[in-house]
Design a protein around this motif. Structure first.
Motif, mmCIF file in Angstrom:
data_model
loop_
_atom_site.group_PDB
_atom_site.id
_atom_site.type_symbol
_atom_site.label_atom_id
_atom_site.label_comp_id
_atom_site.label_asym_id
_atom_site.label_seq_id
_atom_site.Cartn_x
_atom_site.Cartn_y
_atom_site.Cartn_z
ATOM 1 N N CYS A 26 -4.165 10.470 -22.981
ATOM 2 C CA CYS A 26 -5.097 10.379 -21.850
ATOM 3 C C CYS A 26 -4.489 9.457 -20.800
ATOM 4 N N SER A 110 -11.556 10.766 -24.584
ATOM 5 C CA SER A 110 -11.160 11.095 -23.208
ATOM 6 C C SER A 110 -11.737 12.457 -22.795
ATOM 7 N N SER A 111 -11.776 12.677 -21.482
ATOM 8 C CA SER A 111 -12.309 13.944 -20.975
ATOM 9 C C SER A 111 -11.610 14.322 -19.672
ATOM 10 N N LEU A 112 -11.756 15.589 -19.339
ATOM 11 C CA LEU A 112 -11.161 16.087 -18.102
ATOM 12 C C LEU A 112 -12.059 15.735 -16.919
ATOM 13 N N ARG A 122 -6.977 14.542 -17.685
ATOM 14 C CA ARG A 122 -7.623 13.930 -18.843
ATOM 15 C C ARG A 122 -7.522 12.417 -18.722
#
Length: 191
Positions: A26, A110-112, A122
């Motif tokens: 990330c 984590s995320s987009l 990300r």
């Protein structure tokens, strides 16, 4: 200073490499701050890649196949300091080798986020960015933490505090927790 569009483009190339090679990762640092804090000019692309302990060379060699090293002894430096310093299109890439349970959890959480139209990157969560910034504890990091606390209306303090406390204890710097508590109190007073 590189324009943000160039940073995002380089970050997208790094992300594509990580995804193609199935490297858990990330973005952290300035790119994540674009999502959660006060946008500021950042010079490089920072990310954490989950390598564990002992497998770092495999990851470093894979990145060195695709990006230029920033120093002649980049591989040796990376093995010694757990940070691989690369260059792409004139922009620095700092890859931290992650192996601690907190880092593994950070990458999993984590995320987009769409930094630009059609460009999702990300990034770590706001909570994990607070932890990283407090742990680094440089003057600019504390300014960044203050900005995150100002912009984020709700943070998961039950997540942040025990993890940061453990890291601050490892670093033998209990003042990190006191300073965060002060910033947290000031942020509440401002709202």
């Amino acid at each position: 200073m590189a324009p943000l569009i160039d940073l995002f483009t380089v970050a997208a190339k790094v992300q594509e490499t990580c995804e193609r090679r199935a490297f858990p990762f990330c973005f952290i640092g300035g790119l994540a701050l674009q999502r959660y804090g006060e946008a500021r000019v950042t010079r490089d692309v920072d990310l954490s890649v989950l390598t564990g302990f002992g497998g770092e060379e495999h990851f470093a060699l894979a990145f060195l196949e695709e990006f230029s090293p920033r120093m002649p002894n980049a591989l040796d430096f990376a093995m010694q300091h757990r940070v691989l310093l690369l260059l792409c299109d004139g922009i620095g890439i700092d890859i931290s080798f992650a192996g601690l349970p907190f880092e593994e959890e950070m990458i999993r959480r984590s995320s987009l986020f769409e930094m630009l139209p059609q460009l999702p990157l990300r990034t770590c969560s706001a909570e994990d960015l607070v932890i990283l910034k407090c742990f680094a504890s440089r003057p600019q990091d504390w300014i960044d933490v203050e900005n995150i606390l100002t912009r984020q209306s709700s943070l998961d303090w039950a997540y942040i505090e025990p993890r940061l406390s453990e890291l601050a204890e490892m670093k033998n710097e209990p003042e990190i927790m006191r300073r965060l508590e002060l910033l947290k109190k000031q942020a509440v007073e401002r709202k």
